[in-house]
Design a protein around this motif. Structure first.
Motif, PDB file in Angstrom:
ATOM      1  N   GLU A 314       5.441   0.096  -1.431  1.00 48.57           N
ATOM      2  CA  GLU A 314       5.399   0.630  -0.064  1.00 48.57           C
ATOM      3  C   GLU A 314       5.993   2.035   0.036  1.00 48.57           C
ATOM      4  N   ILE A 315       6.342   2.645  -1.100  1.00 45.21           N
ATOM      5  CA  ILE A 315       6.892   4.001  -1.074  1.00 45.21           C
ATOM      6  C   ILE A 315       5.848   4.959  -0.502  1.00 45.21           C
ATOM      7  N   LYS A 316       6.245   5.835   0.390  1.00 49.06           N
ATOM      8  CA  LYS A 316       5.332   6.827   0.955  1.00 49.06           C
ATOM      9  C   LYS A 316       5.016   7.866  -0.117  1.00 49.06           C
ATOM     10  N   THR A 317       3.728   8.069  -0.368  1.00 48.51           N
ATOM     11  CA  THR A 317       3.324   8.997  -1.422  1.00 48.51           C
ATOM     12  C   THR A 317       2.192   9.888  -0.925  1.00 48.51           C
ATOM     13  N   GLY A 318       1.913  10.939  -1.684  1.00 48.20           N
ATOM     14  CA  GLY A 318       0.736  11.761  -1.444  1.00 48.20           C
ATOM     15  C   GLY A 318       0.928  12.808  -0.369  1.00 48.20           C
ATOM     16  N   PHE A 319      -0.171  13.548  -0.110  1.00 49.88           N
ATOM     17  CA  PHE A 319      -0.138  14.671   0.828  1.00 49.88           C
ATOM     18  C   PHE A 319      -0.902  14.393   2.116  1.00 49.88           C
ATOM     19  N   GLY A 322      -1.517   7.248   4.381  1.00 45.67           N
ATOM     20  CA  GLY A 322      -2.227   6.073   3.903  1.00 45.67           C
ATOM     21  C   GLY A 322      -2.444   6.007   2.409  1.00 45.67           C
ATOM     22  N   MET A 323      -1.683   6.799   1.641  1.00 48.15           N
ATOM     23  CA  MET A 323      -1.901   6.860   0.198  1.00 48.15           C
ATOM     24  C   MET A 323      -0.842   6.089  -0.581  1.00 48.15           C
ATOM     25  N   GLY A 324      -1.223   5.589  -1.728  1.00 50.47           N
ATOM     26  CA  GLY A 324      -0.308   5.089  -2.743  1.00 50.47           C
ATOM     27  C   GLY A 324      -0.578   5.859  -4.020  1.00 50.47           C
ATOM     28  N   PHE A 325       0.110   5.479  -5.094  1.00 52.81           N
ATOM     29  CA  PHE A 325      -0.135   6.167  -6.356  1.00 52.81           C
ATOM     30  C   PHE A 325      -0.275   5.173  -7.489  1.00 52.81           C
ATOM     31  N   GLY A 326      -1.274   5.411  -8.340  1.00 46.86           N
ATOM     32  CA  GLY A 326      -1.436   4.665  -9.572  1.00 46.86           C
ATOM     33  C   GLY A 326      -0.901   5.489 -10.727  1.00 46.86           C
ATOM     34  N   TYR A 327      -1.432   5.271 -11.898  1.00 46.42           N
ATOM     35  CA  TYR A 327      -1.022   6.051 -13.066  1.00 46.42           C
ATOM     36  C   TYR A 327      -1.862   7.325 -13.148  1.00 46.42           C
ATOM     37  N   GLY A 328      -1.320   8.404 -12.596  1.00 42.45           N
ATOM     38  CA  GLY A 328      -2.005   9.690 -12.627  1.00 42.45           C
ATOM     39  C   GLY A 328      -2.977   9.920 -11.498  1.00 42.45           C
ATOM     40  N   TRP A 329      -3.396   8.862 -10.817  1.00 43.40           N
ATOM     41  CA  TRP A 329      -4.359   8.975  -9.721  1.00 43.40           C
ATOM     42  C   TRP A 329      -3.688   8.652  -8.390  1.00 43.40           C
ATOM     43  N   ALA A 330      -4.043   9.415  -7.357  1.00 39.12           N
ATOM     44  CA  ALA A 330      -3.708   9.013  -6.000  1.00 39.12           C
ATOM     45  C   ALA A 330      -4.693   7.928  -5.585  1.00 39.12           C
ATOM     46  N   VAL A 331      -4.218   6.925  -4.843  1.00 40.58           N
ATOM     47  CA  VAL A 331      -5.050   5.779  -4.473  1.00 40.58           C
ATOM     48  C   VAL A 331      -4.999   5.585  -2.961  1.00 40.58           C
ATOM     49  N   VAL A 332      -6.173   5.446  -2.338  1.00 36.89           N
ATOM     50  CA  VAL A 332      -6.234   5.210  -0.895  1.00 36.89           C
ATOM     51  C   VAL A 332      -5.820   3.767  -0.616  1.00 36.89           C
ATOM     52  N   ARG A 333      -4.713   3.631   0.073  1.00 36.02           N
ATOM     53  CA  ARG A 333      -4.219   2.296   0.438  1.00 36.02           C
ATOM     54  C   ARG A 333      -4.772   1.898   1.804  1.00 36.02           C
ATOM     55  N   GLU A 334      -4.723   2.833   2.751  1.00 41.02           N
ATOM     56  CA  GLU A 334      -5.226   2.584   4.110  1.00 41.02           C
ATOM     57  C   GLU A 334      -6.046   3.803   4.546  1.00 41.02           C
ATOM     58  N   PRO A 335      -7.375   3.694   4.568  1.00 36.13           N
ATOM     59  CA  PRO A 335      -8.215   4.840   4.946  1.00 36.13           C
ATOM     60  C   PRO A 335      -7.890   5.333   6.356  1.00 36.13           C
ATOM     61  N   LYS A 336      -7.616   6.608   6.481  1.00 37.60           N
ATOM     62  CA  LYS A 336      -7.350   7.216   7.784  1.00 37.60           C
ATOM     63  C   LYS A 336      -7.462   8.722   7.644  1.00 37.60           C
ATOM     64  N   GLY A 337      -7.748   9.398   8.756  1.00 35.40           N
ATOM     65  CA  GLY A 337      -7.852  10.850   8.716  1.00 35.40           C
ATOM     66  C   GLY A 337      -8.924  11.318   7.750  1.00 35.40           C
ATOM     67  N   VAL A 338      -8.538  12.172   6.807  1.00 43.30           N
ATOM     68  CA  VAL A 338      -9.496  12.732   5.861  1.00 43.30           C
ATOM     69  C   VAL A 338     -10.058  11.667   4.916  1.00 43.30           C
ATOM     70  N   THR A 339      -9.399  10.516   4.808  1.00 41.58           N
ATOM     71  CA  THR A 339      -9.890   9.440   3.939  1.00 41.58           C
ATOM     72  C   THR A 339     -10.550   8.307   4.726  1.00 41.58           C
ATOM     73  N   ALA A 340     -10.766   8.494   6.027  1.00 34.53           N
ATOM     74  CA  ALA A 340     -11.237   7.410   6.889  1.00 34.53           C
ATOM     75  C   ALA A 340     -12.558   6.816   6.427  1.00 34.53           C
ATOM     76  N   MET A 341     -13.421   7.624   5.844  1.00 34.09           N
ATOM     77  CA  MET A 341     -14.740   7.139   5.426  1.00 34.09           C
ATOM     78  C   MET A 341     -14.718   6.462   4.054  1.00 34.09           C
ATOM     79  N   LEU A 342     -13.600   6.545   3.342  1.00 33.60           N
ATOM     80  CA  LEU A 342     -13.498   5.999   2.000  1.00 33.60           C
ATOM     81  C   LEU A 342     -13.058   4.538   2.033  1.00 33.60           C
ATOM     82  N   SER A 343     -13.365   3.794   0.986  1.00 31.98           N
ATOM     83  CA  SER A 343     -12.939   2.389   0.891  1.00 31.98           C
ATOM     84  C   SER A 343     -11.487   2.323   0.420  1.00 31.98           C
ATOM     85  N   PRO A 344     -10.752   1.295   0.840  1.00 35.36           N
ATOM     86  CA  PRO A 344      -9.444   1.068   0.217  1.00 35.36           C
ATOM     87  C   PRO A 344      -9.634   0.932  -1.298  1.00 35.36           C
ATOM     88  N   GLY A 345      -8.734   1.525  -2.056  1.00 34.24           N
ATOM     89  CA  GLY A 345      -8.876   1.501  -3.511  1.00 34.24           C
ATOM     90  C   GLY A 345      -9.589   2.696  -4.079  1.00 34.24           C
TER      91      GLY A 345
END
Length: 397
Positions: A314-319, A322-345
């Motif tokens: 649940e650590i807040k990450t990214g710029f 609604g983002m989380g972080f994997g190994y080297g990749w940012a991951v959309v946890r909750e689509p919103k704003g600029v990521t609203a059209m993307l799927s979770p994951g």
């Protein structure tokens, strides 16, 4: 004769419809004029956009200029400094070594780089540094949760961009700096931490960092335009980087791309690659194919899954929100704003000069935005990124 073939033709037509891209192709022609508006408004000199699926590219176009002064048009094979889009590539290098059982994400960094032993933690103001509750793990470097300072100390900071140090020197310098917070407790974007991963690759592979990536990733995938030290022909295809002057007009920004195979310097695992949209598509298709492309396996399916799931809780990450972080990749946890059209994951990464690349496994879709702009308020939230994604992801009603 024709009537006998009719049932076959009907079946073939139905099959082709079933295999067609989920987006109506009528949406994709809208991408080029939409990006052209950013050129016409003076926000961009030019751009290359690409949309693809795991089995191929379904859109690739260029708008505007590669070089305004030379009046050289942007082309689909123009090269770009992808900056921090290099970070997931470095992480892929680490996970190749994980697949070979040469390390684990749970290893202490000091196990492979002894200079990181006995690191200390910044205490309250005026107090002496204290010992952290645990050492930095490789996973902390991969997720930007190590607590390491993001940059380099003293004189090294001013010459870092010139690549005047080798990886062994830069990581030795950062290892001497006290941690800014307890490992694993916060997220703070850390270039020095990703560079440290590059040094781990060198130590465990017995090869140079850049040589390892070339042999294990770029050559197998046919990424012929991806390099830390582009050759003379590639330099001619490199897009000029622009910022905005006081008058609001585009002006050339300094290009810190220094170094060549003849005079190798710091390869910058955190952000030194030059690449093309088509080459990044090969990398992203490999990820969608769970580590393999055209019979060439780069990663195990297990490592792809570990890289692309949220590893930061649940650590807040990214710029953006609604983002989380994997190994080297940012991951959309909750689509919103600029990521609203993307799927979770959905996972991906941006770069300092506005480049973006995002991969949606649930929709079997990815996009690449190649631009060279400094001074964007937030490249991850840029209107250029949002425009491309909206047109690529939106289905016809």
């Amino acid at each position: 004769m024709l009537s006998r073939r009719a049932p076959f033709l009907v079946v073939l037509l139905l099959l082709l419809v079933a295999l067609a891209p989920a987006q109506s192709p009528n949406r994709l022609p809208a991408i080029k004029p939409a990006l052209q508006k950013f050129v016409d408004s003076g926000d961009l000199a030019g751009a290359v956009t690409l949309v693809g699926r795991k089995d191929g590219v379904i859109h690739l176009e260029a708008v505007g200029s590669r070089d305004l002064e030379a009046k050289d048009a942007m082309k689909p094979d123009t090269l770009f400094r992808i900056a921090s889009m290099t970070k997931p590539v470095t992480a892929i290098g680490i996970m190749i070594l994980v697949d070979e059982r040469k390390l684990s994400p749970d290893d202490d960094v000091a196990k492979h780089l002894p200079e990181f032993a006995n690191q200390m933690l910044v205490a309250e103001k005026g107090a002496a540094p204290v010992k952290p509750s645990r050492p930095i793990k490789v996973r902390d470097l991969l997720t930007h949760t190590s607590g390491l300072p993001g940059g380099y100390p003293g004189e090294m900071a001013s010459v870092y961009a010139k690549r005047d140090f080798m990886l062994a020197e830069t990581t030795a310098a950062i290892a001497k700096q006290p941690l800014q917070f307890e490992p694993g407790t916060k997220w703070a974007y850390c270039n020095a931490g990703i560079d440290t991963l590059g040094r781990i690759i060198e130590v465990l592979s017995g090869e140079s960092y850049e040589g390892f990536l070339q042999k294990r990733i770029f050559t197998p995938l046919g990424m012929t335009d991806t390099a830390f030290y582009p050759n003379t022909e590639q330099i001619k295809r490199l897009a000029v980087t622009y910022g905005k002057g006081k008058d609001g007009k585009l002006t050339v920004s300094p290009n810190s791309l220094i170094g060549s195979p003849e005079k190798p310097k710091h390869p910058i695992p955190a952000g030194g690659l030059v690449s093309s949209a088509a080459d990044m598509a090969k990398l992203y298709r490999m990820m969608l194919h769970r580590g393999e492309l055209d019979g060439k396996r780069i990663l195990s399916a297990k490592s792809v899954a570990e890289m692309t799931r949220v590893q930061t809780g649940e650590i807040k990450t990214g710029f953006v929100d609604g983002m989380g972080f994997g190994y080297g990749w940012a991951v959309v946890r909750e689509p919103k704003g600029v990521t609203a059209m993307l799927s979770p994951g959905t996972f991906g990464h941006g770069g300092a000069f506005g480049t973006q690349g995002w991969i949606d496994p649930k929709r079997d879709l990815f996009c690449v935005l190649m631009i060279q702009r400094t001074g964007l308020q937030n490249g991850d939230a840029s209107p250029m990124r949002q425009t491309l994604q909206e047109l690529a992801w939106k289905r016809e009603k």
